[in-house]
Design a protein around this motif. Sequence first.
Motif, short mmCIF file in Angstrom:
data_model
loop_
_atom_site.label_atom_id
_atom_site.label_comp_id
_atom_site.label_asym_id
_atom_site.label_seq_id
_atom_site.Cartn_x
_atom_site.Cartn_y
_atom_site.Cartn_z
N GLU A 222 5.54 7.18 -0.91
CA GLU A 222 6.05 6.09 -0.10
C GLU A 222 5.21 4.85 -0.27
O GLU A 222 4.02 4.93 -0.56
CB GLU A 222 6.07 6.52 1.36
CG GLU A 222 7.16 7.54 1.60
CD GLU A 222 6.91 8.41 2.80
OE1 GLU A 222 5.75 8.51 3.22
OE2 GLU A 222 7.89 8.98 3.30
N PHE A 223 5.83 3.74 -0.02
CA PHE A 223 5.20 2.46 -0.28
C PHE A 223 5.65 1.47 0.79
O PHE A 223 6.79 1.50 1.23
CB PHE A 223 5.66 1.99 -1.66
CG PHE A 223 5.05 0.71 -2.10
CD1 PHE A 223 3.69 0.64 -2.38
CD2 PHE A 223 5.82 -0.43 -2.25
CE1 PHE A 223 3.11 -0.55 -2.78
CE2 PHE A 223 5.25 -1.63 -2.66
CZ PHE A 223 3.89 -1.68 -2.94
N PRO B 180 10.82 4.77 -0.23
CA PRO B 180 10.47 5.72 -1.28
C PRO B 180 9.78 5.00 -2.45
O PRO B 180 10.17 3.89 -2.80
CB PRO B 180 11.81 6.29 -1.74
CG PRO B 180 12.77 5.95 -0.68
CD PRO B 180 12.26 4.73 0.04
N ILE B 181 8.82 5.66 -3.05
CA ILE B 181 7.99 5.03 -4.07
C ILE B 181 8.81 4.56 -5.27
O ILE B 181 8.47 3.59 -5.93
CB ILE B 181 6.87 5.99 -4.52
CG1 ILE B 181 5.77 5.24 -5.28
CG2 ILE B 181 7.39 7.08 -5.41
CD1 ILE B 181 4.51 5.22 -4.53
N LYS B 182 9.91 5.25 -5.51
CA LYS B 182 10.69 4.90 -6.72
C LYS B 182 11.23 3.47 -6.66
O LYS B 182 11.42 2.84 -7.69
CB LYS B 182 11.83 5.90 -6.89
CG LYS B 182 11.28 7.23 -7.35
CD LYS B 182 12.32 8.12 -7.96
CE LYS B 182 11.64 9.41 -8.37
NZ LYS B 182 12.14 10.55 -7.63
N LEU B 183 11.45 2.97 -5.44
CA LEU B 183 11.95 1.60 -5.33
C LEU B 183 10.93 0.59 -5.84
O LEU B 183 11.27 -0.54 -6.19
CB LEU B 183 12.31 1.27 -3.88
CG LEU B 183 13.50 2.05 -3.31
CD1 LEU B 183 13.82 1.57 -1.91
CD2 LEU B 183 14.73 1.88 -4.21
N THR C 223 0.83 -1.19 0.00
CA THR C 223 0.00 0.00 0.00
C THR C 223 0.87 1.24 0.00
O THR C 223 2.00 1.20 0.48
CB THR C 223 -0.95 -0.03 1.21
OG1 THR C 223 -1.88 1.03 1.08
CG2 THR C 223 -0.21 0.16 2.52
N GLY C 224 0.35 2.31 -0.57
CA GLY C 224 1.21 3.49 -0.65
C GLY C 224 0.42 4.77 -0.85
O GLY C 224 -0.80 4.78 -1.04
N VAL C 225 1.16 5.84 -0.76
CA VAL C 225 0.63 7.18 -0.94
C VAL C 225 1.61 7.89 -1.85
O VAL C 225 2.81 7.79 -1.64
CB VAL C 225 0.61 7.92 0.42
CG1 VAL C 225 0.04 9.30 0.26
CG2 VAL C 225 -0.18 7.14 1.45
N ILE D 198 10.81 -3.38 -7.61
CA ILE D 198 10.17 -4.51 -6.94
C ILE D 198 8.92 -4.98 -7.70
O ILE D 198 8.66 -6.17 -7.80
CB ILE D 198 9.79 -4.12 -5.50
CG1 ILE D 198 11.07 -3.70 -4.75
CG2 ILE D 198 9.12 -5.26 -4.77
CD1 ILE D 198 10.80 -3.00 -3.45
N MET D 199 8.14 -4.01 -8.20
CA MET D 199 6.90 -4.35 -8.93
C MET D 199 6.83 -3.50 -10.19
O MET D 199 5.99 -2.60 -10.28
CB MET D 199 5.67 -4.01 -8.08
CG MET D 199 5.59 -4.73 -6.76
SD MET D 199 4.05 -4.22 -5.93
CE MET D 199 4.08 -5.32 -4.54
#
Length: 876
Positions: free
Chosen positions: A269-270, A288-291, A251-253, A295-296
């Motif tokens: 963020e995730f 951080p969302i960029k990762l 889940t993330g924002v 991953i996905m």
Amino acid sequence: IRRIFPFSRGNSDGDKSMKELLGGKGANLCEMARCGLNVPPGFTITTEVCQEFYPEKLPEELLAEVRNAVAGVEAEMGLKFGDPASPLLFSVRSGAAVSMPGMMDTVLNLGLNDEVVVGFAAKYGDRFAFDCYRRLLQMFGDVVLGIPHEDFEAKLTALKAARGIQYDVQLDANDLRSLVAQYKEVYEANGKELPQDPWEQMFMGINAVFKSWNIPRAIKYREINKITGLRGTAVNVQTMVYGNMGDTSGTGVCFTRNPANGDRELFGEFLINAQGEDVVAGIRTPMPIKLMADIMPGIYAELAANTTMLEKHMKDMQDVEFTVQEGRLFMLQCRNGKRTGTAALRIALDLEAEGLINKDEAVLMVEPRHLDQLLHPQFEDEKKYVKDVITRGLAASPGAAVGRLVFSAEDAEEWKARGERVILCRHETSPEDVGGMHASEGILTCRGGMTSHAAVVARGWGKPCVCGCEALHIDLKSKVNGKEIVLNEGDWLSLNGTTGEVINGQQALKKAEVTGGDLGKLMAWVDKARRLRVLTNADTPEDALVARTNGAQGIGLCRTEHMFFSTHERIAAVRRMIAEEELDSDHKLEALEDLKNFQRRDFEGIFTAMDGMPVTIRLLDPPLHEFLPQEGSAMDALCAQLASELHTTVERVEARLNGLREVNPMMGLRGCRLGIVHPEITEMQAMAIFEAATAVVKAGGHVHPHIMVPLVATTDEMDHQVAIIHAAAAKVADASGTKVPYKVGTMIEVPRAALQAGLLAQRADFFSFGTNDLTQMTFGISRDDAQAKFLSHYTRQGILQTDPFDTLDVIGVGEMVKIAVERGRATKPNLELGICGEHGGDPSSIAFFNKVGLDYVSCSPLRVPIARLAAAQAAI
Ligand code: PEP
Ligand code: MG
């Protein structure tokens, strides 16, 4: 009435324009669904139902309508609410027209009971099912039934300790099953029970969310943010999706642009294998969302495409919440993202350059409070404090803050009330803390990320915030432990919200920069869009220059008494002037001459600073006793000194000065009444003005003195003062051989003046509304002590929506303004109209002044850019 609006991928009758009715969250869920994005199916119950709900009962008809809407979702999902064989679970969330992050209540996993959980477990495994069930028990208990949150926490902590584990995720199925049993014991101990009927859960959940509209923290949040006039909250009932179904879930924002600096990048963020609440509450520090791209990659690409589409569609930077359930992306929410002043400016300019919005829309996108932030203080020298940096956290909200450490929101409010500047330091903040957060100069937390509660709220207010500062150890009783440094309550601390630095001691601040390329570009659009001119209230050449750099187009109010107060020498001369009875005594003439010289020099400085622009000078206004010390030893000493200076007796001086004290001074001998009782004062001031103007003109300058008579109520008062002013002008012109053009006007500060505006306009070149006094006199509310005595109660209780000295009371005091405008202009169509009360810097009041057709507003130098922006937004 229509109470419910369903939504599912590709389908909804609701849309983004319906925020008033569906709340921000509901309207945008409907919009995302219409756009074909994958939202978990559900429905929104309107804000009108919230109005029907009070005083606290769900309308009868709603029950059947909810059942009907649930049936729609069941058909869509192929699942059934309350059916152990194919269970459908719901979340119930609040969502008003204006976002109030975390202020109201939410319940998740509705629909589980002892029977359904078994079916749920058969589908998703025991561990997952009992984890959901214990979350439902905890949330429902806390939010709906009012069982203390700590009671549940205690059980959880004890279980983890007994099992020797640190994290919730390490709990296994048996642990969670036992936790469910223990939570039920908590219910029992509190004399409560989780309803086993899913429908009962559903209706109680909806009931609780509507009820949370009026809980104290929500009311406080609306009060602080001046959110008024809403119908209530909507309720969003939505199919549960899970980010905690293993490593293909999460889940993330995220924001479509960087909310701190405006950079065009996906920012957020995730958390893998987690529920939304874990991110928003800032309990775990996410990645951080960029990762996610590594991953996905597939999901990341889909998210990027969705957010790009959404930003184009919404024409603004979006703040998006999403969940990935077993490799499937669900969009949970989108809204215009909160941002810092720096980011707001950058984003508005970029969106215009990208062709998404036009210049007017860009001007509307930057809020007055964003500019406020851009004008915020920074540290004087960031290199200077390097050795004092204790640690570094996330730079969550920019700007510099300095204050003394406190560790609870209550303390922050209390200390602030005593006049202290404080930094609030918490493990993490919660909506309960908003009062204290608002009272603080800056906020420091040791847990949570850029989207944690502390970060979001602080950014919204433009308060510096450093969060996720994990190196800090807080011993909540009274201490912060840095590496080697131990800080205690009351110690000075500095925060740099732009870099994330936490700095020991009281570092020096400097004023914010006001100019700069980006800001200049936007302000050029602003100035083109507005009709109102923006002047400033300034009494010194220095303030006048600051205002001029900020874009002021003249001075709308120079309070000459401020010049009298500025040095001991000057106050002494004023005191001699008012203590001497004989009009033509040498002492009186000398005192007047001294004051004239002081004023002339000041006016020369101000005329020079404002070269070519109008300078509106107000004649002496305050009751004379304001120049005297309080009764007591200081007063005795003054009388003795004046008696010797004026060669008279102490008794006579005493009698004279005490005679100046009034029971009701704000309605006493002040304003033009002073100039009528003491014409020599008006004459002295007028001479100083014309002599200064002549001198500046002779030196090659351009001056436009506008002389303003305060507190006028009758035409004869005005005639009296105007005659003195014209005589002084003629005298100076004769003596110097130079004629300076000037205007004479009146302030409109008492209701009688507003009513008599037609006749006053015959004698005035301009009106300037003194809305501070006009509010005081129209409302009959003392501007000096009403706040402490009753105004704060009024605003808290909603008897007044806002403080009328802050935001103009449009329907009452505003009516006075309207009457004066109409009657004044009927007599003199080209009558110049302005306002110089504090409301001249308040954006919503400015919108009103624009509407009634004033020519200018005048406000303090630092508010000038904000007033320019507000004037433009009012005109667009
Ligand atoms: C006013 O009354 O609005 C005004 C500008 O004058 P002062 O605040 O000095 O009374
Ligand atoms: Mg006034």
